[in-house]
Design a protein around this motif. Structure first.
Motif, PDB file in Angstrom:
ATOM      1  N   ASP A  12       0.827  -1.199   0.000  1.00  0.00           N
ATOM      2  CA  ASP A  12       0.000   0.000   0.000  1.00  0.00           C
ATOM      3  C   ASP A  12       0.869   1.260   0.000  1.00  0.00           C
ATOM      4  O   ASP A  12       0.600   2.229  -0.721  1.00  0.00           O
ATOM      5  N   ARG A  26       0.651   3.838  -3.088  1.00  0.00           N
ATOM      6  CA  ARG A  26      -0.001   5.123  -2.818  1.00  0.00           C
ATOM      7  C   ARG A  26       1.007   6.247  -2.562  1.00  0.00           C
ATOM      8  O   ARG A  26       0.878   7.344  -3.117  1.00  0.00           O
ATOM      9  N   SER A  27       2.015   5.975  -1.724  1.00  0.00           N
ATOM     10  CA  SER A  27       2.927   7.041  -1.320  1.00  0.00           C
ATOM     11  C   SER A  27       4.087   7.244  -2.290  1.00  0.00           C
ATOM     12  O   SER A  27       4.490   8.377  -2.540  1.00  0.00           O
ATOM     13  N   GLN A  34       2.307   6.881  -6.161  1.00  0.00           N
ATOM     14  CA  GLN A  34       1.185   7.809  -6.188  1.00  0.00           C
ATOM     15  C   GLN A  34       0.101   7.374  -7.166  1.00  0.00           C
ATOM     16  O   GLN A  34      -0.344   8.137  -8.025  1.00  0.00           O
ATOM     17  N   ASP A  93      -3.655   4.886  -7.273  1.00  0.00           N
ATOM     18  CA  ASP A  93      -4.699   4.248  -6.470  1.00  0.00           C
ATOM     19  C   ASP A  93      -4.774   2.779  -6.879  1.00  0.00           C
ATOM     20  O   ASP A  93      -5.165   2.474  -8.013  1.00  0.00           O
TER      21      ASP A  93
END
Length: 382
Positions: free
Chosen positions: A51, A55-56, A59, A61
């Motif tokens: 995750d 996501r981080s 970037q 979804d």
């Protein structure tokens, strides 16, 4: 920024990324999602890393993105199914595919057939790849990898009097009246866990290994190399150490695993009986394959993994395999010169595979997962 992750079910705070590991926090344990065999075992940490990466760092979804996951070449069926289940359930991705490290490393150097020698942290894996598929019977394993090399180097440095102090356990203060001169004073280490301190020490040892170690040009005999020039290394606390013959002996473990028992405190290390070095692993791997593909395999040996970055590694592997293979066999070892490309060959191969138009029909969709279960991965991604 690498932000902390709150894991509510187990009430753990997870801090992900190498930068976070360098920050002092009381009672913080350093953990890995991998077991000693190099396979995923802590699924809550694995889910958080996926995750965080998507996501981080990337970037994106994951709920709107198909995800390709690399897996160890020696992965088991149970772990593969657990990986599929964990990925679909936690990420919610619409499609998924699992690809082995060996296949992706082969694609990274624009090949479809090769013998991949993946020298990593937990150990070394050698496997044959033919037409883009791993030849499962060819997979050979060795416990000798970056972790064992670090352990042996740490043991020998400490036995020779080196005091390996993590940066978080001391302060360097300029001496009054002596500009430019510093003294080292102990810092408060209350609250620092054993796993945190050992991780910091291993980072120091790994840096020593990467900077001063190199693979011997020929078969290493310690008695013949006692007079090799030593190289200086300054530890974080300013202490200067000299690394002599051990800068050749430690990497030699990859070629002569039995040397592990000659290091201080390692006489009882549980090395598998008859464990072969890199050349022996390659020859065994090729010999397990059909005779009509062996010639191509020997001519396309791909060297990858962080431990493969040791100086003179490619040349020594080529010499050793040439000597161990049948007479007259042509041997060629390919290794990207760029260290980033060699260390991240699996990532590069994954980006190549996922961009192919012919690959798009190979995804395992979430609908298929819900209909057939995680076991479908063995047919969709054999």
């Amino acid at each position: 920024m690498e932000a902390p992750v709150q894991e509510t079910r187990s009430s753990r705070h997870l801090y992900l990324g190498s930068q976070q590991l360098g920050i002092r926090r009381n009672d913080m344990q350093v953990m890995s999602p991998f077991g000693d065999n190099g396979l995923l075992s802590d699924w809550s940490i694995a889910k958080s890393i996926w995750d965080h990466a998507l996501r981080s760092r990337l970037q994106v979804d994951p709920m709107n993105t198909a995800v390709l996951l690399a897996e160890p070449t020696h992965n088991t069926k149970d772990v593969r199914e657990q990986t599929v289940q964990a990925a679909f359930e936690s990420l919610g991705c619409p499609a998924l595919f699992l690809a082995t490290n060996a296949v992706l490393a082969t694609f990274s150097v624009a090949k479809q057939t090769s013998v991949v020698m993946d020298a990593g942290y937990h150990g070394t894996t050698v496997a044959g790849v033919h037409d883009g598929y791993v030849l499962s019977k060819s997979v050979c394993l060795s416990p000798v990898g970056g972790r064992l090399l670090n352990t042996c180097l740490q043991k020998v440095l400490e036995a020779k009097g080196a005091h390996l102090r993590p940066r978080q356990t001391f302060k360097r203060i300029e001496r009054k009246g002596f500009q430019g001169e510093f003294e080292v004073v102990d810092a408060d280490s209350v609250g620092l866990t054993e796993s945190f301190l050992q991780h910091q020490v291993e980072l120091i040892v790994a840096d020593v290994k990467e900077l001063v170690s190199r693979v011997s040009d020929v078969h290493f005999v310690e008695a013949d190399n006692l007079t090799v020039p030593a190289i200086s290394y300054e530890l974080p606390d300013g202490q200067e150490i000299q690394v002599g013959v051990d800068r050749f002996k430690v990497p030699e473990l990859l070629f002569q695993p039995q040397l592990v028992h000659t290091f201080p405190g390692m006489s009882e290390y549980p090395l598998p009986e008859g464990q072969k070095g890199l050349a022996g692993l390659v020859v065994d791997s090729v010999n397990r394959c059909d005779t009509d593909v062996r010639k191509d395999l020997y001519q396309h040996i791909v060297l990858t993994g962080g431990t493969s970055l040791l100086t003179q590694m490619r040349e020594r592997v080529e010499v050793e395999v040439s000597a161990a293979a049948a007479g007259g066999t042509k041997v060629k070892v390919t290794a990207p010169v760029n260290p980033v490309e060699r260390r991240h060959a699996v990532w590069i191969g994954g980006s190549i595979l996922a961009s192919l138009g012919s690959f798009q029909q190979m995804w395992m969709s979430k609908r298929e997962y819900e209909e057939h279960g995680p076991g479908l991965v063995h047919r969709k991604a054999p």
